[in-house]
Enzyme design. Structure first.
Site, PDB file in Angstrom:
ATOM      1  N   TYR A   1      27.305 -14.802  54.685  1.00  0.00           N
ATOM      2  CA  TYR A   1      26.800 -13.635  55.437  1.00  0.00           C
ATOM      3  C   TYR A   1      27.079 -12.358  54.617  1.00  0.00           C
ATOM      4  O   TYR A   1      26.202 -11.499  54.459  1.00  0.00           O
ATOM      5  CB  TYR A   1      27.491 -13.584  56.799  1.00  0.00           C
ATOM      6  CG  TYR A   1      27.169 -12.364  57.641  1.00  0.00           C
ATOM      7  CD1 TYR A   1      26.017 -12.314  58.419  1.00  0.00           C
ATOM      8  CD2 TYR A   1      28.021 -11.262  57.666  1.00  0.00           C
ATOM      9  CE1 TYR A   1      25.725 -11.188  59.191  1.00  0.00           C
ATOM     10  CE2 TYR A   1      27.749 -10.144  58.437  1.00  0.00           C
ATOM     11  CZ  TYR A   1      26.591 -10.109  59.201  1.00  0.00           C
ATOM     12  OH  TYR A   1      26.319  -9.005  59.962  1.00  0.00           O
TER      13      TYR A   1
ATOM     14  N   LYS B   1      24.472  -9.412  53.007  1.00  0.00           N
ATOM     15  CA  LYS B   1      24.530  -7.980  53.298  1.00  0.00           C
ATOM     16  C   LYS B   1      24.716  -7.154  52.021  1.00  0.00           C
ATOM     17  O   LYS B   1      24.244  -6.018  51.939  1.00  0.00           O
ATOM     18  CB  LYS B   1      25.638  -7.693  54.320  1.00  0.00           C
ATOM     19  CG  LYS B   1      25.368  -8.335  55.696  1.00  0.00           C
ATOM     20  CD  LYS B   1      24.070  -7.837  56.324  1.00  0.00           C
ATOM     21  CE  LYS B   1      23.839  -8.327  57.736  1.00  0.00           C
ATOM     22  NZ  LYS B   1      22.579  -7.834  58.324  1.00  0.00           N
TER      23      LYS B   1
HETATM   24  N1  LIG Z   1      27.467  -7.210  65.759  1.00  0.00           N
HETATM   25  C1  LIG Z   1      28.116  -6.744  64.705  1.00  0.00           C
HETATM   26  O1  LIG Z   1      29.356  -6.599  64.734  1.00  0.00           O
HETATM   27  C2  LIG Z   1      27.392  -6.362  63.459  1.00  0.00           C
HETATM   28  C3  LIG Z   1      26.043  -6.587  63.268  1.00  0.00           C
HETATM   29  N2  LIG Z   1      25.441  -6.240  62.086  1.00  0.00           N
HETATM   30  C4  LIG Z   1      24.021  -6.488  61.855  1.00  0.00           C
HETATM   31  O2  LIG Z   1      23.257  -5.773  62.830  1.00  0.00           O
HETATM   32  C5  LIG Z   1      22.062  -6.509  63.120  1.00  0.00           C
HETATM   33  C6  LIG Z   1      21.973  -6.741  64.626  1.00  0.00           C
HETATM   34  O3  LIG Z   1      23.131  -7.461  65.037  1.00  0.00           O
HETATM   35  P1  LIG Z   1      23.474  -7.791  66.566  1.00  0.00           P
HETATM   36  O4  LIG Z   1      22.658  -6.972  67.475  1.00  0.00           O
HETATM   37  O5  LIG Z   1      24.930  -7.779  66.672  1.00  0.00           O
HETATM   38  O6  LIG Z   1      22.973  -9.322  66.627  1.00  0.00           O
HETATM   39  P2  LIG Z   1      22.389 -10.178  67.845  1.00  0.00           P
HETATM   40  O7  LIG Z   1      22.564 -11.596  67.441  1.00  0.00           O
HETATM   41  O8  LIG Z   1      22.934  -9.730  69.141  1.00  0.00           O
HETATM   42  O9  LIG Z   1      20.830  -9.780  67.806  1.00  0.00           O
HETATM   43  C7  LIG Z   1      20.048 -10.109  66.679  1.00  0.00           C
HETATM   44  C8  LIG Z   1      18.607 -10.225  67.112  1.00  0.00           C
HETATM   45  O10 LIG Z   1      17.846 -10.606  65.944  1.00  0.00           O
HETATM   46  C9  LIG Z   1      16.949 -11.624  66.314  1.00  0.00           C
HETATM   47  N3  LIG Z   1      16.587 -12.461  65.170  1.00  0.00           N
HETATM   48  C10 LIG Z   1      17.355 -13.408  64.556  1.00  0.00           C
HETATM   49  N4  LIG Z   1      16.653 -14.014  63.595  1.00  0.00           N
HETATM   50  C11 LIG Z   1      15.428 -13.432  63.586  1.00  0.00           C
HETATM   51  C12 LIG Z   1      14.263 -13.642  62.819  1.00  0.00           C
HETATM   52  N5  LIG Z   1      14.225 -14.583  61.866  1.00  0.00           N
HETATM   53  N6  LIG Z   1      13.167 -12.883  63.066  1.00  0.00           N
HETATM   54  C13 LIG Z   1      13.186 -11.931  64.047  1.00  0.00           C
HETATM   55  N7  LIG Z   1      14.268 -11.695  64.827  1.00  0.00           N
HETATM   56  C14 LIG Z   1      15.374 -12.446  64.588  1.00  0.00           C
HETATM   57  C15 LIG Z   1      17.706 -12.422  67.375  1.00  0.00           C
HETATM   58  O11 LIG Z   1      16.826 -13.232  68.156  1.00  0.00           O
HETATM   59  C16 LIG Z   1      18.403 -11.325  68.161  1.00  0.00           C
HETATM   60  O12 LIG Z   1      17.613 -10.845  69.228  1.00  0.00           O
HETATM   61  C17 LIG Z   1      22.142  -7.789  62.302  1.00  0.00           C
HETATM   62  O13 LIG Z   1      21.417  -7.632  61.092  1.00  0.00           O
HETATM   63  C18 LIG Z   1      23.627  -7.922  62.011  1.00  0.00           C
HETATM   64  O14 LIG Z   1      23.873  -8.691  60.861  1.00  0.00           O
HETATM   65  C19 LIG Z   1      26.139  -5.658  61.067  1.00  0.00           C
HETATM   66  C20 LIG Z   1      27.469  -5.409  61.215  1.00  0.00           C
HETATM   67  C21 LIG Z   1      28.200  -5.730  62.408  1.00  0.00           C
HETATM   68  C1  LIG Z   2      31.375  -7.250  60.073  1.00  0.00           C
HETATM   69  C2  LIG Z   2      30.752  -8.066  61.058  1.00  0.00           C
HETATM   70  O1  LIG Z   2      31.396  -8.462  61.944  1.00  0.00           O
HETATM   71  C3  LIG Z   2      29.424  -8.344  60.983  1.00  0.00           C
HETATM   72  C4  LIG Z   2      28.872  -9.233  62.010  1.00  0.00           C
HETATM   73  O2  LIG Z   2      28.736  -7.853  60.143  1.00  0.00           O
END
Ligand SMILES: NC(=O)C1=CN([C@@H]2O[C@H](COP(=O)(O)OP(=O)(O)OC[C@H]3O[C@@H](n4cnc5c(N)ncnc54)[C@H](O)[C@@H]3O)[C@@H](O)[C@H]2O)C=CC1
Ligand SMILES: CC(=O)C(C)=O
Length: 258
Positions: free
Chosen positions: A154, A158
């Site tokens: 992961y 990123k």
């Molecule tokens: N939650 C966290 O602590 C962190 C999240 N992020 C990043 O922020 C972004 C959003 O994360 P969250 O809202 O926490 O995740 P989440 O899992 O709650 O939501 C992600 C959404 O993306 C959709 N998704 C997954 N694969 C897909 C695809 N192939 N095509 C279209 N949609 C797709 C899912 O169905 C879901 O609705 C991600 O890129 C994640 O890596 C970055 C740092 C921290």
């Molecule tokens: C840092 C972290 O928790 C993600 C999901 O990016």
């Protein structure tokens, strides 16, 4: 001024908060997610329309080049143009690097790196054809600066977003397009529910204890909520950030891992 926006991965979590924030800011917002999330996506569309803005649901898997091209075309048909792309969709998987299979690696990079690249590229092509510039914004993570144990592949995905964001900013500046990424720390979404569960399993903790352990390292004393990230994306989508490009900025409450 009202802009035409597309947010990927917007059925829940950070993407949903960004879509609602940008609609509240006065923009029209198309929302994307995978087909399996269509019902949740329609709810977001209704919420955006409830804020008095235009919206449309565009399902697509962001790792599929043809689907991403169609997603941008559908957005332009629905809203008339694309001025701001928020490439937010992503997945996580908690696994020691010694256990990551080539298939795990390929799936992670296909969605988190290739998916962001395809969204950036399709948006840039549309913005260049329109003229008048645009704003491209992508989801990186704190782990694009400081990798996290058990999130190795992961983290690699990123770091790819961070590098891509710098390169795209250089290449597309002449078209008036800025490209920036956001790097959240620990955000309380379904993604961290999964990470907490898997970290707890691997560290012999109870559910909730892993996130608590990491929360204690946050200077501001709390885990982030999706709206914290949405506020920053609101800035990146606004003219206030016009002189900023190629940046991947941490919005992590000041996490001190070591
Ligand atoms: N939650 C966290 O602590 C962190 C999240 N992020 C990043 O922020 C972004 C959003 O994360 P969250 O809202 O926490 O995740 P989440 O899992 O709650 O939501 C992600 C959404 O993306 C959709 N998704 C997954 N694969 C897909 C695809 N192939 N095509 C279209 N949609 C797709 C899912 O169905 C879901 O609705 C991600 O890129 C994640 O890596 C970055 C740092 C921290
Ligand atoms: C840092 C972290 O928790 C993600 C999901 O990016």
């Amino acid at each position: 001024m009202s802009k035409n926006v597309l947010v990927t991965g917007a059925a829940r979590g950070i993407g949903k908060a960004i879509a609602l924030r940008l609609a509240a800011d006065g923009h029209d917002v198309a929302v994307n997610d995978i087909a399996a999330q269509e019902t949740e996506l329609e709810t977001v569309v209704k919420e955006i329309r409830g804020l008095g803005r235009r919206s449309a649901a565009v399902t697509a898997d962001v790792s599929d080049p043809a689907a991403v091209t169609a997603m941008v075309a559908e957005t332009v048909t629905a809203l008339g143009a694309l001025d701001v792309m928020v490439a937010n969709a992503g997945i996580a998987q908690v696994l020691p690097l010694l256990e990551v299979t080539p298939e795990d690696w390929d799936r992670m990079l296909a969605i988190n790196a290739r998916g962001i690249f395809l969204c950036y590229q399709a948006a840039a092509k549309q913005m260049i054809a329109q003229g008048g510039g645009g704003k491209i914004i992508g989801a990186a993570s704190i782990v694009a600066h400081r990798p996290f144990a058990l999130l190795g592949h992961y983290s690699a995905s990123k770091w790819a977003v961070r590098g891509l964001t710098q390169a795209a900013a250089m290449e597309w500046a002449e078209h008036g397009i800025t490209v920036n990424a956001y790097c959240p720390g620990i955000v309380g979404t379904a993604m961290w529910d999964l990470i907490d569960e898997k970290l707890a399993e691997s560290e012999g903790l109870r559910k909730g204890q892993a996130i608590e352990k990491y929360s204690n390292l946050i200077h501001l004393g709390r885990v982030s909520v999706p709206e914290d990230v949405a506020s920053y994306v609101s800035y990146l989508a606004s003219p206030d950030s016009d002189y900023m490009t190629g940046q991947s900025v941490m919005i992590d409450g000041g996490i001190q891992f070591a």
